[in-house]
Motif scaffolding. Structure first.
Motif, PDB file in Angstrom:
ATOM      1  N   VAL A 285      23.869  -3.286  54.122  1.00 38.87           N
ATOM      2  CA  VAL A 285      25.442  -3.309  53.993  1.00 38.87           C
ATOM      3  C   VAL A 285      25.506  -3.884  52.551  1.00 38.87           C
ATOM      4  O   VAL A 285      25.399  -5.417  52.486  1.00 38.87           O
ATOM      5  CB  VAL A 285      26.121  -3.622  55.106  1.00 38.87           C
ATOM      6  N   LEU A 286      26.315  -3.548  51.510  1.00 39.20           N
ATOM      7  CA  LEU A 286      26.342  -3.864  50.379  1.00 39.20           C
ATOM      8  C   LEU A 286      27.847  -3.984  49.823  1.00 39.20           C
ATOM      9  O   LEU A 286      28.427  -2.803  49.814  1.00 39.20           O
ATOM     10  CB  LEU A 286      25.435  -3.596  49.450  1.00 39.20           C
ATOM     11  N   ALA A 287      28.477  -5.003  49.426  1.00 41.61           N
ATOM     12  CA  ALA A 287      29.768  -5.214  48.804  1.00 41.61           C
ATOM     13  C   ALA A 287      29.468  -6.136  47.777  1.00 41.61           C
ATOM     14  O   ALA A 287      29.148  -7.420  48.207  1.00 41.61           O
ATOM     15  CB  ALA A 287      30.690  -5.433  49.700  1.00 41.61           C
ATOM     16  N   CYS A 288      29.670  -6.116  46.350  1.00 42.71           N
ATOM     17  CA  CYS A 288      29.393  -6.766  45.525  1.00 42.71           C
ATOM     18  C   CYS A 288      30.606  -6.974  44.442  1.00 42.71           C
ATOM     19  O   CYS A 288      31.729  -6.053  44.459  1.00 42.71           O
ATOM     20  CB  CYS A 288      28.396  -6.221  44.387  1.00 42.71           C
ATOM     21  N   MET A 289      30.784  -8.058  43.722  1.00 43.32           N
ATOM     22  CA  MET A 289      31.698  -8.322  42.865  1.00 43.32           C
ATOM     23  C   MET A 289      31.533  -7.310  41.536  1.00 43.32           C
ATOM     24  O   MET A 289      30.463  -7.296  41.012  1.00 43.32           O
ATOM     25  CB  MET A 289      32.016  -9.802  42.482  1.00 43.32           C
ATOM     26  N   THR A 290      32.576  -6.920  40.992  1.00 41.80           N
ATOM     27  CA  THR A 290      32.600  -6.277  39.614  1.00 41.80           C
ATOM     28  C   THR A 290      31.899  -6.898  38.563  1.00 41.80           C
ATOM     29  O   THR A 290      31.085  -6.370  37.698  1.00 41.80           O
ATOM     30  CB  THR A 290      34.013  -5.704  39.287  1.00 41.80           C
TER      31      THR A 290
ATOM     32  N   PRO B 189      34.243  -3.068  58.023  1.00 44.37           N
ATOM     33  CA  PRO B 189      33.948  -2.863  59.732  1.00 44.37           C
ATOM     34  C   PRO B 189      33.432  -1.695  59.919  1.00 44.37           C
ATOM     35  O   PRO B 189      32.674  -1.392  60.754  1.00 44.37           O
ATOM     36  CB  PRO B 189      35.665  -3.051  60.323  1.00 44.37           C
ATOM     37  N   ASP B 190      34.016  -0.646  59.342  1.00 42.53           N
ATOM     38  CA  ASP B 190      33.318   0.758  59.482  1.00 42.53           C
ATOM     39  C   ASP B 190      31.958   0.852  58.993  1.00 42.53           C
ATOM     40  O   ASP B 190      30.912   1.477  59.664  1.00 42.53           O
ATOM     41  CB  ASP B 190      34.245   1.806  58.878  1.00 42.53           C
ATOM     42  N   ALA B 191      31.555   0.134  57.745  1.00 45.55           N
ATOM     43  CA  ALA B 191      30.245   0.111  57.097  1.00 45.55           C
ATOM     44  C   ALA B 191      29.523  -0.646  58.280  1.00 45.55           C
ATOM     45  O   ALA B 191      28.153  -0.053  58.384  1.00 45.55           O
ATOM     46  CB  ALA B 191      30.598  -0.448  55.776  1.00 45.55           C
ATOM     47  N   LEU B 192      29.746  -1.663  58.857  1.00 41.72           N
ATOM     48  CA  LEU B 192      28.883  -2.194  59.829  1.00 41.72           C
ATOM     49  C   LEU B 192      28.518  -1.232  60.963  1.00 41.72           C
ATOM     50  O   LEU B 192      27.226  -1.214  61.407  1.00 41.72           O
ATOM     51  CB  LEU B 192      29.554  -3.586  60.508  1.00 41.72           C
ATOM     52  N   ASP B 193      29.472  -0.670  61.351  1.00 40.58           N
ATOM     53  CA  ASP B 193      29.254   0.400  62.503  1.00 40.58           C
ATOM     54  C   ASP B 193      28.390   1.477  62.011  1.00 40.58           C
ATOM     55  O   ASP B 193      27.415   1.740  62.790  1.00 40.58           O
ATOM     56  CB  ASP B 193      30.598   1.267  63.026  1.00 40.58           C
ATOM     57  N   VAL B 194      28.507   1.995  60.891  1.00 34.00           N
ATOM     58  CA  VAL B 194      27.889   3.131  60.421  1.00 34.00           C
ATOM     59  C   VAL B 194      26.235   2.519  60.301  1.00 34.00           C
ATOM     60  O   VAL B 194      25.140   3.159  60.550  1.00 34.00           O
ATOM     61  CB  VAL B 194      28.175   3.583  58.884  1.00 34.00           C
ATOM     62  N   ALA B 195      26.070   1.276  59.648  1.00 31.56           N
ATOM     63  CA  ALA B 195      24.600   0.445  59.357  1.00 31.56           C
ATOM     64  C   ALA B 195      24.071   0.301  60.911  1.00 31.56           C
ATOM     65  O   ALA B 195      22.656   0.781  60.937  1.00 31.56           O
ATOM     66  CB  ALA B 195      24.779  -0.602  58.791  1.00 31.56           C
ATOM     67  N   GLY B 196      24.774  -0.052  61.866  1.00 28.85           N
ATOM     68  CA  GLY B 196      24.352  -0.247  63.120  1.00 28.85           C
ATOM     69  C   GLY B 196      23.470   0.962  63.834  1.00 28.85           C
ATOM     70  O   GLY B 196      22.592   0.937  64.428  1.00 28.85           O
ATOM     71  N   GLY B 197      24.480   1.982  63.486  1.00 21.80           N
ATOM     72  CA  GLY B 197      24.095   3.403  64.141  1.00 21.80           C
ATOM     73  C   GLY B 197      22.736   3.893  63.364  1.00 21.80           C
ATOM     74  O   GLY B 197      21.802   4.535  63.995  1.00 21.80           O
ATOM     75  N   LEU B 198      22.649   3.668  62.005  1.00 14.72           N
ATOM     76  CA  LEU B 198      21.625   4.118  61.599  1.00 14.72           C
ATOM     77  C   LEU B 198      20.220   2.953  61.775  1.00 14.72           C
ATOM     78  O   LEU B 198      19.074   3.670  61.837  1.00 14.72           O
ATOM     79  CB  LEU B 198      21.820   3.946  59.890  1.00 14.72           C
ATOM     80  N   ALA B 199      20.431   1.914  61.852  1.00  7.00           N
ATOM     81  CA  ALA B 199      19.504   1.114  62.277  1.00  7.00           C
ATOM     82  C   ALA B 199      19.011   1.500  63.680  1.00  7.00           C
ATOM     83  O   ALA B 199      17.655   1.477  63.987  1.00  7.00           O
ATOM     84  CB  ALA B 199      19.847  -0.213  62.144  1.00  7.00           C
ATOM     85  N   ASP B 200      19.941   1.720  64.846  1.00  5.45           N
ATOM     86  CA  ASP B 200      19.481   2.107  66.010  1.00  5.45           C
ATOM     87  C   ASP B 200      18.785   3.384  66.028  1.00  5.45           C
ATOM     88  O   ASP B 200      17.887   3.584  66.894  1.00  5.45           O
ATOM     89  CB  ASP B 200      20.712   2.138  66.939  1.00  5.45           C
ATOM     90  N   SER B 201      19.158   4.156  65.157  1.00  4.40           N
ATOM     91  CA  SER B 201      18.377   5.659  65.208  1.00  4.40           C
ATOM     92  C   SER B 201      17.006   5.736  65.032  1.00  4.40           C
ATOM     93  O   SER B 201      16.281   6.503  65.302  1.00  4.40           O
ATOM     94  CB  SER B 201      19.026   6.539  64.155  1.00  4.40           C
ATOM     95  N   GLY B 202      16.572   4.674  64.284  1.00  5.11           N
ATOM     96  CA  GLY B 202      14.963   4.543  64.087  1.00  5.11           C
ATOM     97  C   GLY B 202      14.379   3.872  65.424  1.00  5.11           C
ATOM     98  O   GLY B 202      13.139   4.168  65.413  1.00  5.11           O
ATOM     99  N   GLU B 203      14.951   3.173  66.443  1.00  2.00           N
ATOM    100  CA  GLU B 203      14.487   2.526  67.211  1.00  2.00           C
ATOM    101  C   GLU B 203      14.024   3.560  68.241  1.00  2.00           C
ATOM    102  O   GLU B 203      13.173   3.265  69.135  1.00  2.00           O
ATOM    103  CB  GLU B 203      15.434   1.458  67.888  1.00  2.00           C
ATOM    104  N   SER B 204      14.548   4.639  68.366  1.00  2.00           N
ATOM    105  CA  SER B 204      14.163   5.810  69.275  1.00  2.00           C
ATOM    106  C   SER B 204      12.669   6.095  69.112  1.00  2.00           C
ATOM    107  O   SER B 204      11.827   6.623  69.991  1.00  2.00           O
ATOM    108  CB  SER B 204      14.873   7.006  69.346  1.00  2.00           C
ATOM    109  N   GLY B 205      12.117   5.984  68.053  1.00  2.00           N
ATOM    110  CA  GLY B 205      10.592   6.380  67.684  1.00  2.00           C
ATOM    111  C   GLY B 205       9.935   5.101  67.655  1.00  2.00           C
ATOM    112  O   GLY B 205       8.610   4.952  67.378  1.00  2.00           O
TER     113      GLY B 205
END
Length: 465
Positions: A363-368, A422-438
């Motif tokens: 999850v990445l947010a940087c200064m300009t 906040p939404d970015a964290l949720d999306v990232a958590g879902g992407l991380a979880d999706s790999g755990e099924s394997g």
């Protein structure tokens, strides 16, 4: 109404007044020029400190400059000093959650009442210098300059036995350089803040070496050759003693341990075997080495070693919030304050070294104003996917623009653009979880700036520092 009820009512009213006054003080400080707006002079800060009776001279100072690792090193010096029975004042920047984190008295952030009182004490003198400066066509003291003055005033008032002071930006013209360090530490130097410090390592090193003072003892991290040459020339010019990593001090061994790493350190005066550091990443072992050498220099001029048990006890409890810190499990979420390519490189190395994730989502947010391309290039090999977003800072790069830059480095399929954190964290958590099924263990790493790390900590309910 009972006496107890009246007392409770008065206390509640007093607390409400304090919170209101704290908000007013913080707003007044923030209304000044931001800390990245550098005016190359120490005149204003020195003038205020002179009017206050030179509070920066009331205790010896360990002064810390460099590009990365300053805050962690400052915290480790503080831990060693406190374990040795010394009262400490620590000034670091920026803060993760609350402005009071920048001024720390013996391990605890200054409380709101003391912060307000310190501001009220220094304000008349700050306003006198503001008026003089503006009459001559100059600026008021900046946000950072006021906080530096407040820190020295609070440390003198406490009082403390040692001040541990982290440079804000650069060294020569940084407001903290209005004080003279007894021990001066220079952490690794890399490209950052080029608009202010110069476009090459030699120029940046020259600025950071500006904290070195006649009569001080220097402790110098391992550096790139261009930076090392400049620092060595400055040490020789001043005729001061210096301990250089790789020549006088060294990390002799390092192995992973539960919750951190076990190291053996060669300080200036002696060896320190089997020291547990509950922090992740090889860079933290080198920060610990600098801290030990700094305290050897401070306590006995480098001639006498510290008690190895004191070092072990101090480091066993050391923490560095926002620096490769686990803030949630299942999926594991880490935050890291990396905000330049060198910091991102250390983060990537630590992820390879200290964690066994089969899949990492960033999850990445940087200064300009940062080298965002450089940060992305360092992180690309360790992030399987990246969710780009923005934090609440007005200086933060808009998520769509960050997404464009990330796509050029990661490829379109690995980049997800989510406008808010906040939404970015949720999306990232879902992407991380999706790999755990394997059977793959996934993790989320939020990084890109100190502000990003702080806001993710707060979103996940972690606010202790």
């Amino acid at each position: 109404m009972s006496t107890h009820d009246r007392d409770a009512q008065r206390e509640a009213a007093a607390n409400l007044d304090l919170r209101r006054r704290m908000r007013e003080v913080e707003a007044a400080i923030l209304d000044r020029a931001p800390e990245n707006d550098i005016d190359p002079t120490l005149e204003r800060v020195r003038e205020v400190l002179d009017l206050l009776g030179s509070p920066q001279t009331t205790a010896p100072i360990v002064h810390i400059a460099g590009t990365n690792g300053k805050t962690s090193t400052a915290r480790m010096v503080e831990a060693l000093a406190m374990e040795a029975g010394l009262s400490t004042g620590r000034f670091t920047s920026p803060h993760l959650h609350d402005i009071t984190e920048r001024i720390v008295l013996s391990g605890r952030p200054i409380d709101a009442r003391r912060f307000v009182a310190t501001y009220d004490d220094v304000l008349p003198y700050v306003e006198m210098v503001d008026a003089r400066s503006q009459a001559e066509g100059g600026p008021r003291l900046s946000f950072f300059e006021v906080l530096v003055v407040m820190a020295f005033a609070a440390f003198a008032d406490a009082p403390v036995d040692v001040m541990i002071v982290e440079v804000g930006l650069g060294g020569t013209w940084d407001a903290t350089n209005a004080a003279d360090g007894t021990v001066c530490v220079i952490t690794p130097i890399a490209l950052d803040h080029q608009a202010y410090l110069g476009n090459d390592l030699a120029s940046i090193a020259e600025n950071k070496a500006g904290i070195l003072e006649p009569g001080s003892i220097a402790v110098v991290a391992g550096q790139e050759p261009d930076a090392a040459e400049v620092i060595t020339e400055r040490v020789d010019e001043l005729g001061i003693r210096a301990a250089y990593e790789g020549r006088d001090i060294e990390v002799l061994s390092r192995e992973l341990a539960i919750g951190g790493q076990l190291v053996t350190l060669q300080g200036i005066a002696r060896e320190y075997p089997d020291v547990l550091i509950p922090l992740h990443g090889e860079h933290q072992a080198h920060n610990a080495l600098l801290a030990v050498a700094a305290m050897e220099a401070f306590m006995g001029g480098g001639a006498e070693g510290l008690d190895p048990d004191l070092v072990r006890e101090a480091f066993a409890r050391v923490a560095s919030p926002g620096r490769l810190e686990i803030v949630r499990r299942s999926p594991t979420v880490l935050v890291d304050s990396a905000h330049n390519p060198a910091g991102a490189r250390s983060l990537a190395a630590a992820l390879r070294d200290s964690f066994t994730f089969g899949r990492i989502v960033g999850v990445l947010a940087c200064m300009t104003d940062k080298d965002v391309d450089g940060i992305l290039e360092e992180l690309e090999p360790v992030f399987d996917e990246v969710v780009v977003t923005r934090n609440t800072s007005p200086r933060c790069m808009p998520a769509p623009r960050l997404g464009e830059l990330a796509t050029e480095v990661f490829g379109e399929d690995r980049v997800h653009v989510v406008p808010n954190l906040p939404d970015a964290l949720d999306v990232a958590g879902g992407l991380a979880d999706s790999g755990e099924s394997g059977g793959v263990i996934g993790g989320v790493v939020a990084t890109g700036s100190v502000i990003t790390a702080g806001e993710v900590r707060m979103l996940l309910g972690v606010t202790d520092v």
